[in-house]
Motif scaffolding. Structure first.
Motif, short mmCIF file in Angstrom:
data_model
loop_
_atom_site.label_atom_id
_atom_site.label_comp_id
_atom_site.label_asym_id
_atom_site.label_seq_id
_atom_site.Cartn_x
_atom_site.Cartn_y
_atom_site.Cartn_z
N GLN A 64 0.86 -1.26 -0.11
CA GLN A 64 0.10 0.07 0.08
C GLN A 64 0.81 1.13 0.12
OE1 GLN A 64 -2.47 -0.33 3.31
NE2 GLN A 64 -3.62 -2.18 2.50
N ALA A 65 2.19 1.13 0.27
CA ALA A 65 2.81 2.16 0.24
C ALA A 65 4.14 2.22 -0.58
CB ALA A 65 3.61 2.72 1.68
N PRO A 66 3.99 2.31 -1.86
CA PRO A 66 5.13 2.08 -2.77
C PRO A 66 6.41 3.01 -2.34
CG PRO A 66 3.55 3.15 -3.66
CD PRO A 66 3.04 2.63 -2.72
N PRO A 67 7.71 2.60 -2.43
CA PRO A 67 8.70 3.58 -2.13
C PRO A 67 8.65 4.55 -3.34
CG PRO A 67 9.36 1.44 -3.49
CD PRO A 67 8.04 1.42 -2.98
N ALA A 68 9.39 5.73 -2.73
CA ALA A 68 9.62 6.94 -3.73
C ALA A 68 10.63 6.35 -4.79
CB ALA A 68 10.21 7.98 -2.98
N ALA A 69 10.54 7.03 -6.09
CA ALA A 69 11.22 6.42 -7.13
C ALA A 69 11.89 7.74 -7.64
CB ALA A 69 10.22 5.80 -8.19
N VAL A 70 12.70 8.02 -6.93
CA VAL A 70 13.50 9.19 -7.22
C VAL A 70 14.95 9.13 -8.36
CG1 VAL A 70 15.19 11.22 -6.39
CG2 VAL A 70 13.26 10.20 -4.89
N THR A 71 14.67 9.91 -9.36
CA THR A 71 15.84 9.66 -10.29
C THR A 71 16.98 10.02 -10.03
OG1 THR A 71 14.04 10.13 -11.96
CG2 THR A 71 16.43 10.30 -12.82
N GLN A 72 18.22 9.18 -10.03
CA GLN A 72 19.54 9.27 -10.08
C GLN A 72 20.17 9.43 -11.26
OE1 GLN A 72 21.22 6.48 -7.45
NE2 GLN A 72 23.45 7.23 -7.71
N VAL A 73 20.96 10.27 -11.43
CA VAL A 73 21.68 10.63 -12.75
C VAL A 73 23.28 10.50 -12.18
CG1 VAL A 73 22.28 12.07 -14.62
CG2 VAL A 73 20.06 12.25 -13.82
N THR A 74 23.90 9.65 -13.13
CA THR A 74 25.23 9.18 -12.93
C THR A 74 26.24 9.89 -14.28
OG1 THR A 74 24.92 7.57 -11.57
CG2 THR A 74 27.29 7.62 -12.61
N LEU A 75 27.00 10.62 -14.05
CA LEU A 75 27.89 11.27 -14.91
C LEU A 75 29.07 10.10 -15.33
CD1 LEU A 75 28.35 14.81 -13.48
CD2 LEU A 75 26.47 13.84 -15.20
N GLN A 76 29.48 9.93 -16.63
CA GLN A 76 30.33 9.18 -17.13
C GLN A 76 31.23 9.65 -18.03
OE1 GLN A 76 29.00 5.39 -19.13
NE2 GLN A 76 29.86 4.31 -17.59
N THR A 77 32.29 9.34 -18.32
CA THR A 77 33.03 9.59 -19.56
C THR A 77 33.39 8.39 -20.13
OG1 THR A 77 35.26 9.32 -18.26
CG2 THR A 77 34.16 11.72 -18.59
N VAL A 78 33.36 8.52 -21.49
CA VAL A 78 33.14 7.22 -22.38
C VAL A 78 34.41 7.25 -23.19
CG1 VAL A 78 30.91 7.00 -22.13
CG2 VAL A 78 31.53 8.41 -24.06
N ARG A 79 34.77 6.16 -23.78
CA ARG A 79 36.06 5.89 -24.64
C ARG A 79 35.67 6.46 -26.09
NH1 ARG A 79 39.14 0.56 -22.37
NH2 ARG A 79 39.76 1.40 -20.24
N SER A 80 34.43 6.11 -26.36
CA SER A 80 34.13 6.08 -27.80
C SER A 80 32.49 6.39 -27.47
CB SER A 80 34.16 4.90 -28.63
OG SER A 80 33.60 3.88 -28.06
N ILE A 81 31.81 7.10 -28.66
CA ILE A 81 30.73 7.64 -28.62
C ILE A 81 29.83 7.08 -29.78
CG2 ILE A 81 31.00 9.62 -30.07
CD1 ILE A 81 28.35 9.06 -26.94
N LEU A 82 30.45 6.42 -30.76
CA LEU A 82 29.75 6.11 -31.98
C LEU A 82 29.31 4.71 -31.77
CD1 LEU A 82 31.22 7.91 -35.02
CD2 LEU A 82 29.02 8.38 -33.78
N THR A 83 28.31 4.27 -32.19
CA THR A 83 27.95 2.63 -31.94
C THR A 83 27.60 2.15 -33.32
OG1 THR A 83 27.15 2.77 -29.65
CG2 THR A 83 26.46 1.00 -31.04
N GLY A 84 28.26 1.33 -33.90
CA GLY A 84 28.14 0.65 -35.12
C GLY A 84 26.84 -0.20 -35.30
N ASN A 85 26.49 -0.49 -36.57
CA ASN A 85 25.16 -1.07 -36.84
C ASN A 85 25.46 -2.08 -37.53
OD1 ASN A 85 22.43 -2.01 -37.25
ND2 ASN A 85 22.50 -0.85 -38.91
N ASN A 86 25.30 -3.52 -37.30
CA ASN A 86 25.44 -4.60 -38.26
C ASN A 86 24.15 -5.22 -38.85
OD1 ASN A 86 25.11 -5.94 -35.93
ND2 ASN A 86 26.78 -7.26 -35.87
N SER A 87 22.99 -4.62 -38.40
CA SER A 87 21.69 -5.18 -38.60
C SER A 87 21.24 -4.76 -39.87
CB SER A 87 20.66 -4.77 -37.62
OG SER A 87 19.35 -5.18 -37.87
N PRO A 88 20.95 -5.57 -40.82
CA PRO A 88 20.24 -5.15 -42.16
C PRO A 88 18.96 -4.71 -41.96
CG PRO A 88 19.98 -7.75 -41.89
CD PRO A 88 20.83 -7.21 -40.79
#
Length: 387
Positions: A63-87
């Motif tokens: 009857q008392a669902p927990p609060a669902a607060v958004t947590q944003v995590t900052l991340q540095t990445v090595r690459s940003i382009l994701t290749g696509n191999n799907s036809p």
């Protein structure tokens, strides 16, 4: 390891509460969330199950669902382009500035990707957002490489690039600024009105054949949209986005995806007509896909919101997927198969023909690409203009 976002960052005022991963959902629906279920991911080595202690504890929790607060995590990445191999997909590479999506669309096929982060594809996907803060820097480095040639690029192919965190983090805008500087063509798909903030960049590129935007419109019924996509823009607002983009000279398409039997499927022609009236010139549509953890999440959601239709919906989904909840085979996964899939395709094609909606992607101009200068080394000067 990614660092936790500072308290001043958007939508991350408080850390999310530790999640109890349970075999089945316990709480009632949480307002503004697609699911309340912290479904264990497929790599989980442990599962927890609550046991009634005889004191009504489970009833109190339900009857008392927990609060669902958004947590944003900052991340540095090595690459940003994701290749696509799907036809089945019409682009070469994609950029997703965020992992996870606060829009909370229950059907989102990107939910299972949160499993690789050791997070739940359920509630965590909507409340634990990873922001790739150095996306623009990595993109500029990639485009500056002598080996790079312009490719068909899509922004937001997995998670929405204009979800709430973008309002202040502005990662998507920084990516588009790099593409604008280099005159690199791109397509973008979103269900957010936030894209209009960047019309000063997207508008000129659209008029020069360098940008196209596809707006996802899954229903014209605000009530259905609210439970299916709880934090996305309303249907009418999305039609306004199409209109404003078209008026600015940006080629605009509409995505009627996913098509869900007995829920939004009856609206197929009406959505296409409304989008065409607003200024869309292209359209595409994909039937509901239920990969991995999306299937139990979606079926639980059906039982919560449409129990009288749940069995019919899943029976029709399986009719189009060879008796399975999902079919991941190339060639069929984006269209389905069988009688009902063919009838849906015919309806879509005839509506597009009647409304003048082209089913081909907007052809963008790669010839205008200008390579950015390579990043300067310490003590080294480089030309400031593009070449």
């Amino acid at each position: 390891m990614p660092s936790a976002v500072p308290a001043c960052a958007p939508t991350a005022h408080l850390a999310a509460q530790p999640i109890q991963w349970l075999r089945s959902p316990l709480h009632a629906p949480i307002k503004g969330r697609g699911t309340e279920w912290a479904l264990p991911h497929r790599f989980s080595s442990e599962q927890r199950e609550l046991v009634d202690d005889g004191w009504g504890t489970l009833d109190d929790l339900a009857q008392a669902p927990p609060a669902a607060v958004t947590q944003v995590t900052l991340q540095t990445v090595r690459s940003i382009l994701t290749g696509n191999n799907s036809p089945d997909i019409g682009f070469d590479v994609s950029i997703n500035p965020y992992r996870g999506c606060e829009h909370g669309c229950i059907y989102c096929y990107a939910r299972p990707n949160h499993s690789y982060l050791n997070l739940s594809p359920g509630l965590d996907f909507e409340t634990r957002i990873i922001a790739k803060t150095n996306a623009a820097e990595r993109l500029r480095e990639t485009l500056a490489s002598r080996s790079y040639t312009p490719l068909d690029l899509c922004i937001g192919a997995a998670t929405d690039a204009y979800q709430p965190a973008e309002r202040e983090l502005r990662i998507t805008r920084s990516v588009i600024e790099v593409l604008s500087d280099c005159r690199h063509p791109f397509a973008l798909i979103t269900k957010s009105a936030g894209v209009l903030r960047d019309l000063d960049l997207i508008g000129p590129m659209g008029r020069q054949g360098l940008a196209a935007v596809y707006v996802s419109v899954t229903s014209l019924d605000p009530a259905l949209a609210r439970v299916m996509e709880p934090r996305a823009a309303s249907p009418q607002r999305r039609l306004q986005v199409i209109r404003q983009l078209a008026e600015a000279g940006v080629p605009v398409g509409v995505s009627v995806s996913p098509v869900i039997p007995f829920l939004n499927e009856p609206e197929l022609e009406a959505i296409l007509a409304a989008a065409a009236e607003a200024g869309a010139t292209r359209a595409f549509s994909i039937p509901l896909r239920l990969p991995w953890e999306v299937s139990p999440l979606f079926q639980h959601w059906l039982q919560q919101h449409f129990p009288e239709r749940a069995a019919r919906v899943m029976a029709r989904v399986r009719d189009q997927r060879g008796g399975q909840d999902n079919d991941a085979r190339f060639g069929t996964r984006m269209q389905g198969e069988g009688l009902w899939a063919e009838l849906r395709r015919q309806r879509f094609h005839k509506a597009c023909a009647r409304l003048g909606l082209n089913r081909e992607r907007v052809a963008l101009d790669r010839s205008q690409f200008r390579r950015p200068p390579p990043p300067a080394r310490p003590g080294e000067m480089v030309q400031s203009s593009l070449f």
